[in-house]
Motif scaffolding. Structure first.
Motif, PDB file in Angstrom:
ATOM      1  N   THR A 128      -3.378   1.417   2.641  1.00  0.00           N
ATOM      2  CA  THR A 128      -2.881   0.068   2.361  1.00  0.00           C
ATOM      3  C   THR A 128      -3.505  -0.488   1.087  1.00  0.00           C
ATOM      4  N   GLN A 129      -4.801  -0.295   0.920  1.00  0.00           N
ATOM      5  CA  GLN A 129      -5.479  -0.776  -0.282  1.00  0.00           C
ATOM      6  C   GLN A 129      -4.958  -0.068  -1.530  1.00  0.00           C
ATOM      7  N   ALA A 130      -4.690   1.235  -1.403  1.00  0.00           N
ATOM      8  CA  ALA A 130      -4.176   1.999  -2.547  1.00  0.00           C
ATOM      9  C   ALA A 130      -2.808   1.472  -2.970  1.00  0.00           C
ATOM     10  N   LEU A 131      -1.955   1.180  -1.999  1.00  0.00           N
ATOM     11  CA  LEU A 131      -0.635   0.648  -2.303  1.00  0.00           C
ATOM     12  C   LEU A 131      -0.741  -0.723  -2.971  1.00  0.00           C
ATOM     13  N   GLU A 132      -1.645  -1.547  -2.472  1.00  0.00           N
ATOM     14  CA  GLU A 132      -1.828  -2.883  -3.052  1.00  0.00           C
ATOM     15  C   GLU A 132      -2.342  -2.788  -4.490  1.00  0.00           C
ATOM     16  N   GLY A 134      -1.068  -3.332 -10.268  1.00  0.00           N
ATOM     17  CA  GLY A 134      -1.314  -2.778 -11.588  1.00  0.00           C
ATOM     18  C   GLY A 134      -2.719  -2.278 -11.825  1.00  0.00           C
ATOM     19  N   SER A 135      -3.545  -2.216 -10.774  1.00  0.00           N
ATOM     20  CA  SER A 135      -4.909  -1.710 -10.931  1.00  0.00           C
ATOM     21  C   SER A 135      -4.932  -0.202 -11.100  1.00  0.00           C
ATOM     22  N   ASN A 136      -3.976   0.481 -10.468  1.00  0.00           N
ATOM     23  CA  ASN A 136      -3.860   1.930 -10.578  1.00  0.00           C
ATOM     24  C   ASN A 136      -2.525   2.294 -11.217  1.00  0.00           C
ATOM     25  N   THR A 174       9.706   0.201   0.862  1.00  0.00           N
ATOM     26  CA  THR A 174       9.193  -0.704   1.881  1.00  0.00           C
ATOM     27  C   THR A 174       7.832  -1.259   1.496  1.00  0.00           C
ATOM     28  N   ASP A 175       6.972  -0.400   0.943  1.00  0.00           N
ATOM     29  CA  ASP A 175       5.590  -0.801   0.668  1.00  0.00           C
ATOM     30  C   ASP A 175       5.402  -1.445  -0.708  1.00  0.00           C
ATOM     31  N   VAL A 176       6.224  -1.023  -1.691  1.00  0.00           N
ATOM     32  CA  VAL A 176       6.009  -1.468  -3.065  1.00  0.00           C
ATOM     33  C   VAL A 176       7.287  -1.952  -3.737  1.00  0.00           C
ATOM     34  N   GLY A 177       8.323  -1.132  -3.702  1.00  0.00           N
ATOM     35  CA  GLY A 177       9.525  -1.373  -4.490  1.00  0.00           C
ATOM     36  C   GLY A 177      10.186  -2.713  -4.270  1.00  0.00           C
ATOM     37  N   GLN A 178      10.229  -3.163  -3.029  1.00  0.00           N
ATOM     38  CA  GLN A 178      10.940  -4.414  -2.731  1.00  0.00           C
ATOM     39  C   GLN A 178      10.255  -5.639  -3.336  1.00  0.00           C
ATOM     40  N   TYR A 179       8.978  -5.507  -3.704  1.00  0.00           N
ATOM     41  CA  TYR A 179       8.243  -6.635  -4.278  1.00  0.00           C
ATOM     42  C   TYR A 179       8.156  -6.570  -5.804  1.00  0.00           C
ATOM     43  N   TRP A 180       8.573  -5.441  -6.378  1.00  0.00           N
ATOM     44  CA  TRP A 180       8.300  -5.180  -7.790  1.00  0.00           C
ATOM     45  C   TRP A 180       8.924  -6.218  -8.737  1.00  0.00           C
ATOM     46  N   GLU A 181      10.216  -6.452  -8.583  1.00  0.00           N
ATOM     47  CA  GLU A 181      10.908  -7.350  -9.516  1.00  0.00           C
ATOM     48  C   GLU A 181      10.369  -8.768  -9.428  1.00  0.00           C
TER      49      GLU A 181
END
Length: 257
Positions: free
Chosen positions: A19-23, A28-30, A44-51
């Motif tokens: 979870t921390q890695a995805l966050e 933009g930290s990684n 589900t974990d990242v893409g839907q929040y990107w825009e």
């Protein structure tokens, strides 16, 4: 090797949760991340929040790594077995109970079982549009599992794909672009010859009662976070296994099969 100290590798990789890695990737930290599952998982974990965060389409900023080449320059991907199951049946069940369990499994793999465990109940959480395709529109809110929470368990109890059906047969709650990535990678993988895997080796080893095992995840972490050069660290790891009897065990397994 100084991957952690100079920034190539996450400095806290040994204690960072998924979870921390995805966050960290989302914020933009990684710059890169390895994820379990398929491209649809990353939506589900990242893409839907990107825009919302960056103002750009996810696929404008992020690329998926395709199949890489092996040491001979041929496309390859790792394999440790041809198939596996995470559904287990106790050896203590009697024949009557075993028959009932297998009957449930057969049902969940049938067309009716697939529809129930993925779509819920017809008329309640799904129906058919004018073209005969399954649709969730007009049947409650969210996904069928929002209405019937237990169906997710049955959807993945026997099969990780919808009952061996084409995933295109079911309504998509994730953008098509993510499925396209999956399809492209599968198409590439289908052209690659699967390495020979002799399960008799595993069976022979297990029957011998040895407790030794290769701790490959720990070994990888040791190398990634180590300060020596990779070859030195790898040779030290192999030497440790050899000291535990690796060579002798290999000879015994080969002789057994």
């Amino acid at each position: 090797m100084a991957g952690c100290s100079e920034g190539t590798i996450e400095a806290d990789i040994a204690v960072t949760t998924s979870t921390q890695a995805l966050e960290k990737f989302l914020q933009g930290s990684n710059a890169a991340i390895v994820v379990d599952g398929s491209a649809t998982n990353i939506y589900t974990d990242v893409g839907q929040y990107w825009e919302e965060i960056y103002g750009n389409d996810f696929f404008d900023d992020v690329k998926f790594l395709t199949v890489m080449q092996d040491q001979n320059g041929d496309p390859a991907y790792p394999i440790w077995d041809y198939a596996w199951s995470e559904s287990y049946i106790s050896s203590h069940v009697d024949e009557e109970k075993l028959d009932r369990i297998l009957a449930i499994y057969d049902y969940l793999l049938s067309r009716e079982g697939v529809l129930l465990s993925n779509c819920g109940i017809e008329g309640e959480t799904y129906g058919y549009d004018e073209d005969g395709n399954i649709t969730y529109e007009g049947y409650g809110t969210g996904t069928p599992s929002d209405t019937y929470a237990s169906i997710d368990v049955f959807a993945y109890l026997v099969s990780w794909t919808p009952g061996m059906e084409d995933s295109n047969d079911f309504p998509r709650t994730i953008p098509d672009e993510y499925y396209d990535v999956n399809d492209e990678l599968v198409a590439i993988a289908q052209t690659i010859e699967i390495p020979e895997y002799n399960y008799d080796c595993t069976s022979a080893y297990v029957s011998m009662g040895y407790e030794m095992s290769l701790e490959l995840e720990d070994d990888l972490l040791t190398i990634m976070t180590g300060s020596d050069d990779v070859e030195t660290m790898w040779n030290d790891i192999i030497a440790g296994y050899q000291a535990d009897g690796l060579d002798e065990i290999i000879e015994e397994v080969n002789a057994a099969i």
